[in-house]
Design a protein around this motif. Sequence first.
Motif, PDB file in Angstrom:
ATOM      1  N   ASP A 170       0.814  -1.216   0.000  1.00 25.80           N
ATOM      2  CA  ASP A 170       0.000   0.000   0.000  1.00 25.80           C
ATOM      3  C   ASP A 170       0.853   1.274   0.000  1.00 25.80           C
ATOM      4  OD1 ASP A 170      -2.152  -1.678   0.020  1.00 25.80           O
ATOM      5  OD2 ASP A 170      -2.693  -1.347   2.119  1.00 25.80           O
ATOM      6  N   ASN A 171       2.161   1.121  -0.235  1.00 34.39           N
ATOM      7  CA  ASN A 171       3.079   2.264  -0.314  1.00 34.39           C
ATOM      8  C   ASN A 171       2.929   3.177   0.914  1.00 34.39           C
ATOM      9  OD1 ASN A 171       5.118   3.737  -1.601  1.00 34.39           O
ATOM     10  ND2 ASN A 171       3.655   5.081  -2.644  1.00 34.39           N
ATOM     11  N   LEU A 172       2.822   2.550   2.080  1.00 36.69           N
ATOM     12  CA  LEU A 172       2.495   3.300   3.287  1.00 36.69           C
ATOM     13  C   LEU A 172       3.636   4.204   3.758  1.00 36.69           C
ATOM     14  CD1 LEU A 172       0.173   3.729   5.286  1.00 36.69           C
ATOM     15  CD2 LEU A 172       1.161   1.942   6.718  1.00 36.69           C
ATOM     16  N   SER A 173       4.878   3.805   3.547  1.00 31.83           N
ATOM     17  CA  SER A 173       5.996   4.643   3.998  1.00 31.83           C
ATOM     18  C   SER A 173       5.927   6.044   3.394  1.00 31.83           C
ATOM     19  CB  SER A 173       7.342   3.997   3.643  1.00 31.83           C
ATOM     20  OG  SER A 173       7.676   2.995   4.572  1.00 31.83           O
ATOM     21  N   THR A 174       5.622   6.125   2.102  1.00 28.48           N
ATOM     22  CA  THR A 174       5.522   7.438   1.438  1.00 28.48           C
ATOM     23  C   THR A 174       4.435   8.279   2.079  1.00 28.48           C
ATOM     24  OG1 THR A 174       6.311   6.534  -0.660  1.00 28.48           O
ATOM     25  CG2 THR A 174       5.080   8.601  -0.751  1.00 28.48           C
ATOM     26  N   THR A 175       3.295   7.661   2.351  1.00 28.08           N
ATOM     27  CA  THR A 175       2.177   8.372   2.990  1.00 28.08           C
ATOM     28  C   THR A 175       2.570   8.877   4.373  1.00 28.08           C
ATOM     29  OG1 THR A 175       0.588   6.985   1.813  1.00 28.08           O
ATOM     30  CG2 THR A 175      -0.219   8.154   3.758  1.00 28.08           C
TER      31      THR A 175
END
Length: 308
Positions: A170-175
């Motif tokens: 879910d590409n959470l690090s970027t968020t």
Amino acid sequence: MKKVTPIALAFTPNYFIPAVTCISSILKNSSPTAIYEVICLLTEELASDQIKLLDNLDPKRLTLKFINLSGALEGVYIDERYTIAASFRLLLPEILKDYEQVLYLDCDIIVRNDLNQLYHTVDLKNYYLAAVYEAALDSQKPYLKQIGCEPGYYFNSGFLIMNLNKMRADNLSTTLIDGLKVPYLQFPDQDVLNMYCKGMVLGLEPIYNSIRTYFLPQYKREFLRRYKLEDWEKVQHHGNIHYTGAKPWNNQTVKFNIWWQYYNKLPLVYKKQWRTNQKMEMLSKILSFAIIGNLYEYVINGYRKLKA
């Protein structure tokens, strides 16, 4: 082949001894057959003698990996009360590409439970994280609501089991990193984790991240709004002690003498890495005598109950 439990710890060089003390408590309170890999997230390279000391802490049960993250979080807001290392946990899904999940700990924790057993029995399923929800105090509720968090479902980020596969997908690090780029958060990395992982967090028993207020009788009423009396008793006897707020190596804070008990068992070669607060060290030695220690606990607990 034995299962390995990966644990990430973030620290600065001046937190070397608290980190060693934390790791020592993990080893002491786990099965003697438990194997750990500690991933050290660093703000700068450790001295060669410090790396050697970590490698020699328990070579049969412990392996170490060192990752220097200096400059990795440029441009984000860092509150002056915290070090940049506190936000390194947000990068773990991208740093640890070969790991499905990891256990993250703040190093101002004394562990009194078997983390190996916990790690290999918790099923994260489709959750981002497993964490301990805080028992919200009335004074905290307006802020929690302001950032979109429900009191009783806001967790302390000092103890996490992280589903790295799900977070990466879910590409959470970027968020999360983008969420740090504002100046109004009281607990920056913790707040963004709560804001963007809401509804995707598996609650753990409070013994795994027993923060300061969980040991103080004046906050027992708030604790029992969220948890059971049985949980309160477990926390008192064997909860992992998370020294949120004042640190026991500098202050006479709640359960400070237990931190010193673990520190005092370190070999002398480790202690030489640090200049202790002599007043706190002397007090810890006085309280190590059973009669004096028990009397101290009786008096201080009586005072806290009066405050309650």
